[in-house]
Scaffold this motif. Structure first.
Motif, mmCIF file in Angstrom:
data_model
loop_
_atom_site.group_PDB
_atom_site.id
_atom_site.type_symbol
_atom_site.label_atom_id
_atom_site.label_comp_id
_atom_site.label_asym_id
_atom_site.label_seq_id
_atom_site.Cartn_x
_atom_site.Cartn_y
_atom_site.Cartn_z
ATOM 1 N N THR A 1 0.834 -1.311 0.166
ATOM 2 C CA THR A 1 0.100 0.020 -0.128
ATOM 3 C C THR A 1 0.804 1.371 0.081
ATOM 4 O O THR A 1 1.158 1.837 1.015
ATOM 5 N N ILE B 1 -5.358 -5.580 1.546
ATOM 6 C CA ILE B 1 -4.713 -5.943 2.849
ATOM 7 C C ILE B 1 -5.693 -6.829 3.717
ATOM 8 O O ILE B 1 -5.268 -7.753 4.569
ATOM 9 N N VAL C 1 3.116 -5.664 5.401
ATOM 10 C CA VAL C 1 2.402 -4.674 4.298
ATOM 11 C C VAL C 1 3.563 -3.719 4.016
ATOM 12 O O VAL C 1 4.077 -2.656 4.989
ATOM 13 N N CYS D 1 4.591 -0.217 2.937
ATOM 14 C CA CYS D 1 4.145 1.163 2.793
ATOM 15 C C CYS D 1 5.345 2.180 2.636
ATOM 16 O O CYS D 1 5.320 3.268 3.022
ATOM 17 N N PHE E 1 -5.476 -0.831 5.403
ATOM 18 C CA PHE E 1 -4.205 -1.493 5.306
ATOM 19 C C PHE E 1 -3.087 -1.417 6.415
ATOM 20 O O PHE E 1 -2.030 -1.984 6.510
ATOM 21 N N VAL F 1 -2.165 -8.139 10.255
ATOM 22 C CA VAL F 1 -0.917 -7.589 9.834
ATOM 23 C C VAL F 1 0.142 -7.693 10.926
ATOM 24 O O VAL F 1 -0.238 -7.297 12.162
ATOM 25 N N ILE G 1 4.902 -3.693 9.052
ATOM 26 C CA ILE G 1 4.542 -2.489 8.256
ATOM 27 C C ILE G 1 5.897 -1.920 8.034
ATOM 28 O O ILE G 1 6.522 -1.404 8.961
#
Length: 543
Positions: free
Chosen positions: A272, A283, A299, A301, A329, A336, A339
């Protein structure tokens, strides 16, 4: 005696048989997992490509073919060197230390001279760079330089000597965690998105080994995932299953990912937004898979950075007319576990700063390296680096304090509005092109739907107009990562002219066409491009 010899012989034969079946079983299990993840058609294609590569490589061993390839590769390597290494007797080269130290005035003058010698003509302030320079303004620049100057000798490896740097790093991680809705999480700073991703791969590997006993780890990534995942897996001896994305939505194929999950899977990956075309994976759906099979979910980012957390606040998360919608997300999504976010992109911090975040501190501990038995004393470090530049941390902290939430909100609104204006105008006024997916944030990628328009040729024509854009493969496309400096009207106007020129007078000799065309020219095309990339890296260090 004979009976003992017979018994020993039978035992030996039995052990050989057991070992044989063990090897067969293990290799069969590997083949089954691979086939399940790739599917029959993709597995056949991979096998066919492997055969084709070996056949062509055998043909290239013929003397005539070798001479031709060598001539072409030498010419390409020379072209790379001509572009990067200054030539001529007037070029000053500093290959040994000066006998006596130079003055600050001489050093600055020599730097200006180098710019002229190298023909440095790119003016990033014109806003024609795709990403690369994420400039927060002249005032921000002065703030960062002042922070650098104050802490230029600091090293966070010694927190007792530089306690303020330790505090700033902890606060950077805490602020970023809250931005991604995890006030109780944990994380560390790294040198950039690549290190953040590699650290996450290492963390999930060590977690899976300790908790689940996995000794042959595998990760599952969409084909749109950043190359840093492949890089980390190569360093850490982890198998990667790369799953194609949906050709229209540009999102990860969830059915294929589910099929690829097996007992050795340690982590799934979603973006994302992704680097190639700026689109977002689902996600929430990936989180459900990760939770169901008890594996990690990273994830990415890094490029979404300080843009995607502000889309909702800026009123841009829902998109317009059903386009550009942002899906959940961050850590609010169950499943998750990690990140990555680059503070040095849309956070406007100095280059070389990123944050890797985890759902909790317990998971973060698997990232650490600790050696209590070293002769030099107990050695412990949170990430790849030992000594690190505290000045970078100070600059990052200063940038975040200078911008504040309101500053990042306005930045998000400005940049995303620019990106969407570019996408909408391409759709409305350049019929030869199409937009890949429905990018919700700062990146727009476009391909060609006209048989006489090579989009890579378009990219090369844009380069002649001063634009530095990114070429993509699978499908062939070009992208722009918008910044605060990007001007949508100027970009679209130049793009229209570039498309017309690419259609009427294609040269076929530009960098994008030459390099990426070579990569798709044959089964060994990627190997040839690999050789050119290696030559490029060698040339980087040629004084």
């Amino acid at each position: 005696m004979d009976s003992r010899r017979i018994t020993s012989s039978r035992t030996y034969e039995l052990l050989k048989t057991v070992l044989f079946f063990y090897v067969v079983f293990k290799q069969s299990a590997k083949a089954q997992r691979h086939l399940r993840a790739r599917g029959i058609i993709t597995s056949f294609r991979e096998f066919y490509t492997w055969i084709a590569q070996h056949v062509i490589m055998l043909a290239l061993r013929l003397p005539a073919a070798q001479r031709k390839v060598r001539t072409e590769m030498d010419k390409a390597k020379q072209d790379i060197e001509d572009k990067l290494v200054p030539k001529g007797i007037d070029v000053t080269r500093h290959l040994t230390l000066p006998a006596v130290g130079q003055t600050p005035e001489w050093i600055l003058a020599e730097m200006d001279k180098m710019d002229k010698e190298m023909g440095s003509t790119t003016d990033w302030s014109l806003g024609k760079l795709s990403g690369a320079v994420y400039h927060g303004g002249a005032d921000m620049e002065r703030v960062i330089v002042a922070a650098y100057a104050k802490y230029c000798v600091s090293n966070p490896l010694h927190p007792d000597v530089f306690p303020a740097i330790r505090k700033m790093e902890a606060e950077i991680v805490a602020m970023t965690l809250k931005l991604f809705n995890n006030a109780d999480g944990a994380g560390t700073m790294t040198s950039g998105g690549t290190e953040s991703i590699i650290m996450s791969v290492k963390t999930h590997r060590d977690w899976a080994r300790a908790v689940k006993g996995i000794t042959e780890p595998e990760i599952i990534i969409p084909s749109s995932a950043h190359a840093a995942f492949d890089k980390g897996a190569a360093y850490l001896k982890i198998k990667v299953h790369t799953i194609p994305v949906d050709p229209f939505t540009r999102r990860a194929d969830l059915k294929a990912i589910k099929r690829a999950i097996n007992a050795n899977t340690i982590m799934l990956v979603g973006s994302t937004i992704n680097f190639p075309d700026g689109n977002q994976d689902d996600i929430e759906a990936l989180g459900k898979l990760a939770a169901r099979y008890k594996v990690g979910l990273h994830v990415d980012c890094c490029l979404g950075s300080f843009i995607v957390p502000y889309l909702e606040k800026a009123g841009l998360a829902e998109g317009s007319g059903g386009k550009y919608k942002l899906l959940p997300f961050d850590f609010r999504v169950p499943g998750v576990t990690a990140i990555s976010c680059d503070t040095h992109k849309y956070g406007f911090a100095p280059k070389g700063s990123s944050v890797i975040m985890y759902r909790d501190a317990k998971l973060r501990r698997y990232q650490y390296y600790v050696n209590p038995d070293w002769a030099g004393g107990v050695y412990a470090s949170p990430s790849l680096s030992g000594s690190r530049p505290g000045a970078l941390i100070a600059g990052t902290w200063a940038a975040m304090q200078y911008m504040g939430s309101e500053g990042y909100l306005e930045s998000c609104r400005s940049i995303v509005t620019c990106a969407r204006e570019i996408a909408d105008k391409i759709v409305a006024s350049i019929p030869e092109l199409y937009i890949l997916g429905s990018p919700p944030a700062s990146v727009v990628a476009f391909g060609s739907k006209h048989p006489k328009v090579n989009v890579l040729e378009v990219g090369d024509k844009m380069a002649l107009r001063g634009w530095h854009l990114n070429a993509l493969t699978g499908p062939a496309a070009v992208h722009i990562a918008c910044t605060r400096l990007t001007k949508a009207d100027m970009f679209v106007a130049d793009l229209k002219d570039a498309v017309k020129e690419a259609m009427l007078s294609p040269s076929g000799k530009g960098t994008m066409v030459a390099v990426y065309g070579l990569g798709n020219s044959s089964a060994v095309g990627p190997a040839m491009v690999g050789q050119l990339a290696t030559a490029f890296l060698d040339t980087m260090y040629k004084a």
